[in-house]
Design a protein around this motif. Structure first.
Motif: not given
Length: 122
Positions: A12-19, A24-31, A41-44, A49-55
Motif C-alpha cells: 500500500d505504501v509502494c504506490k506513493h513512491y516513484t521507484f 507492484l508490477d511483480e508477481p502477486e506471490k512476491i508482493i 516495520v517502522e521506517f521514515g 526500508c522505504n519502497p524507493d530504497n528497497v527497489y
C-alpha cells in the motif's frame, strides 16, 4: 513535529513512491512475501526500508541460471547446460527446490520464484 502514518501492507505504501511502485508490477506471490517481510516495520520517508530504497538498493530479480550457478552454487555451467539440453531443468528445480531455497537464504532474503525469475532482497 512528526507525523506517523500507518498502512496495512507494505504494498500500500509502494504506490506513493516513484521507484517503489515498480514493485507492484511483480508477481502477486512476491508482493505477498514483501508484505510479510515488512509487516510491522517502522521506517521514515528516506530510510533504507522505504519502497524507493528497497527497489533501487535491495530488490533483485535474476534468472534461473544465475540463481543456480552464481547464487546457490548448486550447479556448474556444464551441469546447467546439460539439464537445459535434455529439457530436465524444470524437473530438477522442482525436485531440489528446498535445497536451492536453503542455499539462497544463506546469503539473501529469498522472496520466491516464478517461471525463470528468482526474487531476493539483499
Amino acid at each position: 513535529m512528526s507525523i506517523k502514518v500507518v498502512y496495512n501492507k507494505f504494498s500500500d505504501v509502494c504506490k506513493h513512491y516513484t521507484f517503489g511502485k515498480k514493485l507492484l508490477d511483480e508477481p502477486e506471490k512476491i508482493i505477498d512475501r514483501l508484505n510479510e517481510h515488512f509487516d510491522g516495520v517502522e521506517f521514515g520517508q528516506f530510510d533504507g526500508c522505504n519502497p524507493d530504497n528497497v527497489y533501487i538498493n535491495s530488490f533483485i530479480e535474476i534468472d534461473t541460471q544465475e540463481a543456480l550457478i552464481e547464487c546457490a552454487k548448486i550447479l556448474n555451467h556444464g551441469e546447467y547446460d546439460q539439464l537445459v539440453n535434455e529439457d530436465r531443468l524444470p524437473a530438477y528445480v522442482e525436485e531440489h527446490e528446498e535445497e536451492i531455497t536453503s542455499r539462497l537464504e544463506d546469503s539473501y532474503i529469498f522472496l520466491g520464484h516464478k517461471g525463470d525469475s528468482w526474487y531476493f532482497l539483499q
